[in-house]
Motif scaffolding. Sequence first.
Motif, PDB file in Angstrom:
ATOM      1  N   UNK A   1       0.846  -1.207   0.000  1.00 17.35           N
ATOM      2  CA  UNK A   1       0.000   0.000   0.000  1.00 17.35           C
ATOM      3  C   UNK A   1       0.875   1.250   0.000  1.00 17.35           C
ATOM      4  N   UNK A   2       1.866   1.276   0.889  1.00 17.47           N
ATOM      5  CA  UNK A   2       2.726   2.466   0.980  1.00 17.47           C
ATOM      6  C   UNK A   2       3.504   2.667  -0.325  1.00 17.47           C
ATOM      7  N   UNK A   3       3.989   1.564  -0.881  1.00 17.85           N
ATOM      8  CA  UNK A   3       4.735   1.666  -2.147  1.00 17.85           C
ATOM      9  C   UNK A   3       3.802   2.156  -3.261  1.00 17.85           C
ATOM     10  N   UNK A   4       2.554   1.708  -3.218  1.00 18.17           N
ATOM     11  CA  UNK A   4       1.563   2.159  -4.217  1.00 18.17           C
ATOM     12  C   UNK A   4       1.275   3.655  -4.034  1.00 18.17           C
ATOM     13  N   UNK A   5       1.070   4.082  -2.794  1.00 17.50           N
ATOM     14  CA  UNK A   5       0.754   5.494  -2.531  1.00 17.50           C
ATOM     15  C   UNK A   5       1.921   6.385  -2.947  1.00 17.50           C
ATOM     16  N   UNK A   6       3.134   5.919  -2.684  1.00 22.51           N
ATOM     17  CA  UNK A   6       4.319   6.682  -3.077  1.00 22.51           C
ATOM     18  C   UNK A   6       4.383   6.809  -4.606  1.00 22.51           C
TER      19      UNK A   6
END
Length: 455
Positions: free
Chosen positions: A299-304
């Motif tokens: 999720x964090x990698x996607x949001x970044x």
Amino acid sequence: MNSRAKPAKSFGLLYIRETKIPRGKAVMSETVKIIIEGNEYELPVITGSENEKAIDISKLRDLTGHITLDVGFKNTGSTKSSITYLDGELGILRHRGYSIEDLAEHATFLEVSYMLLYGHLPNATEYANFEDQIREHTLVNEGMDAMFKAFPTGSHPMGQLGSMVNALSLFYPKSLDPHRAEDAIGRTVIRLMAKMPTICSMIYKKRNGHPTVYPQNKLDYVSNFLNMTFGQVTMDYKIDPVLVDAMNKLLILHADHEQNCSASTVRVVGSSQANLYSSIAAGINGLWGPLHGGANQEVLEMLEKIRLDGGNVQKWIDKAKDKNDPFRLMGFGHRVYKNFDPRAKIIKKSCDEVLAKLGVNDPVLEIAKKLEETALTDPYFIERKLFPNVDFYSGIIYRAMGFPTDFFTVLFAMGRLPGWVAQWQELRREKQPIARPRQIYTGEAARVFVPMNQR
Ligand code: SDX
């Protein structure tokens, strides 16, 4: 109340006779009839203490020569259990009858761990005794410290965690005996609960090339973990109550979730009478997958990625809907929850509070909220009942607390540990048989072997 399914050609009539059952019991009180190839068979129906119903097919193959097929077990119960109840339609999650909202609001993670392991919330004496037992076992054998030197620099923390937890079975060989007395198993459980935060903090320290910070017995379970992780041997670490409260809440929200992928893995491995450490290590590896616990990192990698791409939320929503595009909206969707994940609601609220208290302004939080807002009004997501799950907002808090993205699933595992152990203990106490599903063979019919020089 009688209900009768309409006759189905290939499958015949289904009759269900229902009788009311007292709450708090799981009883076999009804039957269903199935007709296969003109023969009628009656199968028992199990009714759970929350009135869930299951057709008991344990005799189906003996009776009919048929098995059932349910790839991914979407409609199949693997066990009865008294640990966790969740209602996917109503967004209800309870552990031993206590609502996740109450537990997240009023309990500590160690209280919830006790309750999962022993079946009730501890009184002050029970809690103090549990804390004392944990404190006795927080250190890990120095030989385990040496193991870290063998791990490649930058290797994934989940691979390290699975290896280290499995290695506990090597340092405590008596734990290998599947027929140990309950109190000996009890000590193995305490050891694992006590050492998990120490191992997790060592993984964090080693990745930065920093020396281990040893457990401090004067600290509570979560404060000890934060001190071992963020503290330094060269100076005192100021325990921030905001971080302690947020960590307790996040660990509680991950503590158990009935027969999810990793808990089922723990049960399958445990059903062979494998020891606790290797059963839990198997669960850690199951959790690592991006469709399961690994989603919080994704999720964090996607949001970044969306942030670096200019924050065009609609573009990524359209990619998630495009069948030809492998992109999925990570942190969205759930096998069981079909209206909302109660944990995601609590974490989202906590997100705002923790980031404000820490004075962190993370641009990906606004992107996450915009994604949720856009997706929840989009027919694709509405029709498929997709919305934020436990992983969607948790990583934003973890990052604000100072954890690196690839460490998030380690924190999920630390939270899930008491749930996994409770599931493993329940399986063993009920002396459940080894898990060995059937299959439907679709390969070649019998063939004659042909020597290599004739092929
Ligand atoms: C956890 O089981 C648990 O309890 C797990 C957990 C726990 O506490 O243990 O709650 C923790 O694992 C939460 C889930 C974390 N995973 C993710 O966030 C990864 C993204 N989500 C998905 O991959 C998916 O939603 C699952 C894995 C969570 C659920 O998968 P299912 O139930 O097998 O559903 P599916 O893949 O068959 O999807 C059904 C439809 C499909 O579309 P159609 O083929 O019907 O057209 O929904 C679509 C899917 O393409 N879909 C998504 C989607 N999730 C499902 N489309 C875009 N983005 C998504 N995230």
